[in-house]
Design a protein around this motif. Structure first.
Motif, short mmCIF file in Angstrom:
data_model
loop_
_atom_site.label_atom_id
_atom_site.label_comp_id
_atom_site.label_asym_id
_atom_site.label_seq_id
_atom_site.Cartn_x
_atom_site.Cartn_y
_atom_site.Cartn_z
N LEU A 184 0.86 -1.17 0.00
CA LEU A 184 0.00 0.00 0.00
C LEU A 184 0.90 1.23 0.00
O LEU A 184 1.72 1.40 0.91
N ASP A 185 0.78 2.07 -1.03
CA ASP A 185 1.56 3.29 -1.14
C ASP A 185 0.62 4.48 -1.04
O ASP A 185 -0.36 4.57 -1.80
N ILE A 186 0.92 5.39 -0.12
CA ILE A 186 0.12 6.59 0.07
C ILE A 186 0.93 7.79 -0.39
O ILE A 186 2.04 8.04 0.14
N TYR A 187 0.41 8.51 -1.36
CA TYR A 187 1.11 9.67 -1.91
C TYR A 187 0.35 10.95 -1.53
O TYR A 187 -0.87 11.04 -1.74
N TYR A 188 1.08 11.92 -1.00
CA TYR A 188 0.48 13.21 -0.66
C TYR A 188 0.78 14.19 -1.79
O TYR A 188 1.95 14.45 -2.12
N ILE A 189 -0.28 14.73 -2.39
CA ILE A 189 -0.12 15.58 -3.57
C ILE A 189 -0.70 16.97 -3.31
O ILE A 189 -1.47 17.18 -2.41
#
Length: 239
Positions: free
Chosen positions: A234-239
């Protein structure tokens, strides 16, 4: 005291007793490392049963059989026959009994080259106007852009597939929403506005959970992520 801490604490205490008993010759041929690995695998197995994660159940059982093959007298069945049976069993059970989080309908999508796979996307609106989204993939890959204006909950499932979800256009009802993730032998990517406050309560069993970028948490919106990752990412990216 958290229930999870109590569970693992009791499990390791039982493991300590098992190590002492094994030195007395009660469990002949069982070493310290076998006991240690078995403790962790039993915990993962129970967690898989609780969450009804077929991959976690079958593969933790398979690894238990491998670690204790001499004690069980099944040396001829390890490792590949047992692992192959776990893989095929996981595929079959996921097809027969989809994740319990989902209440929508599955839609068949032939992928590149016509491979078999399943993609689900289903939205529900409750009486108070809040919106719930169920989205899942099985033996397929999909990208979803959530554009709900009253999002309250989001159920995501990736089983032997890849799921990418963008939340940058979603509006949270009451500035708060919940995401439930279930990743089993797959990968999932979440793209979340960096200004939201994010609480990640995702556990992993033979998997990984990683956050990329910086969560500033300067806005009123709060997103809580719960769930489990087993044999996946699970990869969480903050954009």
């Amino acid at each position: 005291m958290k229930k999870k801490n109590v569970f693992w604490g009791l499990l390791f205490i039982l493991g300590a007793l098992a190590v002492l008993v094994s030195k007395l010759g009660v469990f002949e041929g069982v070493g310290f490392w076998s006991v240690l690995f078995s403790i962790g695998l039993i915990g993962i197995l129970i967690n898989g049963i609780i969450h009804r994660s077929w991959g976690t159940i079958l593969f933790s059982t398979a690894f238990l059989a491998i670690v204790n093959s001499r004690l069980l007298g099944i040396e001829k069945l390890v490792p590949w026959p047992v692992l192959g049976a776990a893989l095929l069993g996981t595929i079959g059970l996921n097809m027969l009994f989809p994740s319990r989080h989902h209440h929508g309908h599955y839609v068949y999508n032939g992928g590149i080259g016509g491979e078999v796979g399943e993609v689900e996307y289903h939205e529900e609106v409750s009486n108070d106007g809040s919106e719930q989204v169920n989205c899942g993939v099985s033996f397929h890959s999909s990208v979803k852009y959530i554009q709900c204006t009253q999002l309250k909950s989001l159920n995501l499932d990736s089983s032997f597939g890849g799921l990418t979800v963008y939340l940058n256009n979603a509006v949270l009802k009451g500035h708060e929403a919940f995401v439930n993730v279930d990743v089993s032998f797959g990968n999932m990517e979440l793209y979340i506005p960096a200004g939201w406050r994010v609480i990640c309560n995702v556990s992993s069993s033979f998997g990984s959970v990683q956050e990329h970028g910086r969560c500033r948490g300067e806005e009123a919106d709060m997103l809580t992520i719960n769930g489990e990752v087993s044999f996946g990412t699970l990869d969480i990216y903050y954009i």
